[in-house]
Design a protein around this motif. Structure first.
Motif, PDB file in Angstrom:
ATOM      1  N   THR A 158       0.832  -1.204   0.000  1.00 58.59           N
ATOM      2  CA  THR A 158       0.000   0.000   0.000  1.00 58.59           C
ATOM      3  C   THR A 158       0.866   1.254   0.000  1.00 58.59           C
ATOM      4  OG1 THR A 158      -0.114   0.173   2.424  1.00 58.59           O
ATOM      5  CG2 THR A 158      -1.790  -1.183   1.324  1.00 58.59           C
ATOM      6  N   GLY A 159       2.175   1.060   0.078  1.00 58.03           N
ATOM      7  CA  GLY A 159       3.061   2.184   0.331  1.00 58.03           C
ATOM      8  C   GLY A 159       3.741   2.789  -0.883  1.00 58.03           C
ATOM      9  N   LEU A 160       4.214   4.031  -0.678  1.00 57.29           N
ATOM     10  CA  LEU A 160       5.165   4.675  -1.572  1.00 57.29           C
ATOM     11  C   LEU A 160       6.516   4.640  -0.879  1.00 57.29           C
ATOM     12  CD1 LEU A 160       3.410   7.864  -3.032  1.00 57.29           C
ATOM     13  CD2 LEU A 160       3.820   5.680  -4.150  1.00 57.29           C
ATOM     14  N   TYR A 161       7.531   4.221  -1.624  1.00 59.62           N
ATOM     15  CA  TYR A 161       8.881   4.111  -1.080  1.00 59.62           C
ATOM     16  C   TYR A 161       9.637   5.388  -1.427  1.00 59.62           C
ATOM     17  CZ  TYR A 161      13.355   1.819   0.030  1.00 59.62           C
ATOM     18  OH  TYR A 161      14.581   1.469   0.571  1.00 59.62           O
ATOM     19  N   LEU A 162      10.138   6.070  -0.403  1.00 64.66           N
ATOM     20  CA  LEU A 162      10.886   7.318  -0.585  1.00 64.66           C
ATOM     21  C   LEU A 162      12.348   7.082  -0.236  1.00 64.66           C
ATOM     22  CD1 LEU A 162       8.429   9.785   1.229  1.00 64.66           C
ATOM     23  CD2 LEU A 162       8.350   8.990  -1.139  1.00 64.66           C
ATOM     24  N   HIS A 163      13.237   7.482  -1.149  1.00 61.25           N
ATOM     25  CA  HIS A 163      14.674   7.302  -0.925  1.00 61.25           C
ATOM     26  C   HIS A 163      15.396   8.593  -1.307  1.00 61.25           C
ATOM     27  CE1 HIS A 163      18.688   5.119  -1.961  1.00 61.25           C
ATOM     28  NE2 HIS A 163      18.719   5.703  -0.758  1.00 61.25           N
ATOM     29  N   ALA A 164      15.944   9.282  -0.288  1.00 62.77           N
ATOM     30  CA  ALA A 164      16.653  10.546  -0.507  1.00 62.77           C
ATOM     31  C   ALA A 164      18.158  10.315  -0.397  1.00 62.77           C
ATOM     32  CB  ALA A 164      16.204  11.594   0.509  1.00 62.77           C
ATOM     33  N   SER A 165      18.890  10.646  -1.459  1.00 63.18           N
ATOM     34  CA  SER A 165      20.346  10.500  -1.430  1.00 63.18           C
ATOM     35  C   SER A 165      20.971  11.278  -2.584  1.00 63.18           C
ATOM     36  CB  SER A 165      20.763   9.021  -1.522  1.00 63.18           C
ATOM     37  OG  SER A 165      20.442   8.490  -2.788  1.00 63.18           O
ATOM     38  N   GLU A 166      22.179  11.784  -2.364  1.00 61.11           N
ATOM     39  CA  GLU A 166      22.996  12.441  -3.390  1.00 61.11           C
ATOM     40  C   GLU A 166      22.231  13.524  -4.152  1.00 61.11           C
ATOM     41  OE1 GLU A 166      24.427   9.293  -5.830  1.00 61.11           O
ATOM     42  OE2 GLU A 166      25.768   8.491  -4.292  1.00 61.11           O
ATOM     43  N   GLY A 167      21.399  14.286  -3.432  1.00 59.41           N
ATOM     44  CA  GLY A 167      20.690  15.399  -4.053  1.00 59.41           C
ATOM     45  C   GLY A 167      19.440  15.013  -4.821  1.00 59.41           C
ATOM     46  N   PHE A 168      18.986  13.764  -4.690  1.00 57.73           N
ATOM     47  CA  PHE A 168      17.797  13.305  -5.407  1.00 57.73           C
ATOM     48  C   PHE A 168      16.820  12.624  -4.447  1.00 57.73           C
ATOM     49  CE2 PHE A 168      21.006  13.426  -8.746  1.00 57.73           C
ATOM     50  CZ  PHE A 168      20.314  14.027  -9.804  1.00 57.73           C
ATOM     51  N   LEU A 169      15.548  12.680  -4.813  1.00 51.82           N
ATOM     52  CA  LEU A 169      14.517  11.893  -4.140  1.00 51.82           C
ATOM     53  C   LEU A 169      13.938  10.930  -5.160  1.00 51.82           C
ATOM     54  CD1 LEU A 169      12.560  11.285  -1.743  1.00 51.82           C
ATOM     55  CD2 LEU A 169      11.008  12.969  -2.795  1.00 51.82           C
ATOM     56  N   GLU A 170      13.947   9.639  -4.831  1.00 53.03           N
ATOM     57  CA  GLU A 170      13.327   8.635  -5.677  1.00 53.03           C
ATOM     58  C   GLU A 170      12.027   8.181  -5.020  1.00 53.03           C
ATOM     59  OE1 GLU A 170      14.816   4.931  -8.364  1.00 53.03           O
ATOM     60  OE2 GLU A 170      15.362   4.840  -6.237  1.00 53.03           O
ATOM     61  N   VAL A 171      10.943   8.180  -5.790  1.00 53.86           N
ATOM     62  CA  VAL A 171       9.626   7.760  -5.305  1.00 53.86           C
ATOM     63  C   VAL A 171       9.211   6.537  -6.112  1.00 53.86           C
ATOM     64  CG1 VAL A 171       7.228   8.434  -4.896  1.00 53.86           C
ATOM     65  CG2 VAL A 171       9.054  10.158  -4.785  1.00 53.86           C
ATOM     66  N   ILE A 172       8.823   5.455  -5.406  1.00 52.92           N
ATOM     67  CA  ILE A 172       8.501   4.188  -6.063  1.00 52.92           C
ATOM     68  C   ILE A 172       7.131   3.700  -5.603  1.00 52.92           C
ATOM     69  CG2 ILE A 172       9.234   1.790  -6.460  1.00 52.92           C
ATOM     70  CD1 ILE A 172      12.063   2.641  -5.680  1.00 52.92           C
ATOM     71  N   GLY A 173       6.325   3.223  -6.558  1.00 49.03           N
ATOM     72  CA  GLY A 173       5.032   2.619  -6.249  1.00 49.03           C
ATOM     73  C   GLY A 173       4.776   1.462  -7.189  1.00 49.03           C
TER      74      GLY A 173
END
Length: 359
Positions: A31-46
């Motif tokens: 049910t989630g969105l995966y948020l990953h912040a690193s090296e000046g970027f945010l990655e959003v995964i669903g």
């Protein structure tokens, strides 16, 4: 994890990625969105297992990290954020979302339960090809309408990519109708069958982007991506019917009809504008409801209910003070607008005459 970004950028990304998340999956992590912040970027995964969407945007990262949060809850919060800067902070078991005027706290899900396969990085390699967006997407729209809605026989819910020499024929059928169209220079020859629902999400995601799109595949998945979005579509297992033999090669007669006239007649038959009518029922205080049910016949259908009584609380709406309501449905999806006649001032004729208009 701690990062800052602009709400306008975040709203677009969260809206695009969250569309594919199943609200009622087999495990809570999905049910989630995966948020990953690193090296000046945010990655959003669903993902809903059949399709996975990733987006990568530039943000101001103070502390690198990752977390998993409920997709519906995050989407609701992001929609309410005012224009300007927003700060995300990972605090223990919660994610704090702060602007100058609003603060929200969202409980996190267990990110270690999120499937590792969704987190793998995919980049251009020697097998990556390019495809023309307009030709492919127009052909998919033309053919996909003949596929079976989700929930039917799996191989019939998709579009079959049938490679023939240097051309690829797209085919879809629900056993009652068949649609085919040839496209040229499609660079992948082992696509097989892809769910039309997943392909529709890819079209929505990329059709307003560049003229060309990167494409790649492996044994189980087909990938579409550019610098902003990445979509992974699971191939449907099974054998597509020998559709060339589904219908007779010879017919008794051929008819030529005016395209404009037949389309106008079909549109009138299906209808895009209605007035609601229903029988009157007495108010016995036993929880009776009036309702209007609608179903979309094509993807991305906007349906508007007008002339609503703003004093009535309607099931499924956020507020009672509305005179109109617009919803978006894909093919085969339905929506029920309901009102309990036990409410003060509500009668069994409250919904009669409601205007229902679609695009």
């Amino acid at each position: 994890m701690k990062f800052k970004t602009q709400t306008s950028v975040l709203k677009e990304v969260v809206s695009s990625v969250s569309r594919v998340v199943n609200p009622r999956p087999s495990t809570p992590a999905l049910t989630g969105l995966y948020l990953h912040a690193s090296e000046g970027f945010l990655e959003v995964i669903g993902s809903d297992l059949d399709i996975t969407i990733k987006s990568k945007i530039v943000v101001d990262v103070d502390v690198e990290g990752k977390c998993l949060v409920n997709s519906n809850k995050l989407s609701e919060i992001v929609r309410k954020l005012p224009e300007g800067e927003v700060l995300f902070s990972d605090v223990g078991s919660e994610l704090k979302i702060e602007t100058k005027s609003l603060d929200f706290t969202l409980r996190k899900l267990e990110d270690q339960d999120y499937p590792e396969a969704f987190l793998k990085k995919h980049e251009k390699d020697d097998q990556t090809q390019e495809v023309l967006v307009s030709e492919l997407f127009d052909s998919l729209k033309n053919v996909g309408i003949a596929s079976t809605p989700e929930g039917g026989r799996p191989v019939l819910t998709g579009v079959y990519f049938n490679n023939q020499d240097e051309k690829t024929e797209l085919a879809a059928t629900d056993s009652y109708r068949l649609a085919t169209q040839q496209i040229s220079n499609f660079p992948i020859n082992d696509v097989g069958i892809i769910s039309f629902k997943s392909l529709s999400e890819v079209i929505r995601l990329f059709e307003n982007e560049e003229e060309t799109l990167n494409i790649n595949s492996n044994e189980k998945d087909l990938y579409f991506f550019n610098d902003k979005y990445f979509a992974s579509l699971r191939k449907v297992e099974g054998t597509f019917p020998e559709y060339q033999n589904l219908f007779p090669k010879e017919t008794l007669f051929t008819a030529e009809i005016d395209k404009k006239e037949i389309l106008e007649s079909l549109e009138s038959a299906l209808g895009t504008s209605f007035k609601a009518g229903m029988p009157l029922i007495p108010n016995t205080g036993l929880g009776q409801v009036q309702f209007i049910s609608v179903m979309a016949t094509i993807d991305n259908t906007n349906i508007t209910f007008e002339n609503l009584d703003p004093s009535v609380t309607y099931a499924g709406t956020v507020t009672s003070s509305i005179s109109s309501l617009t919803i978006n449905l894909n093919r085969g999806e339905s929506y029920i607008l309901a009102a309990s006649i036990d409410q003060a001032g509500v009668t069994s004729s409250t919904l009669i005459g409601t205007s229902i208009v679609s695009n």
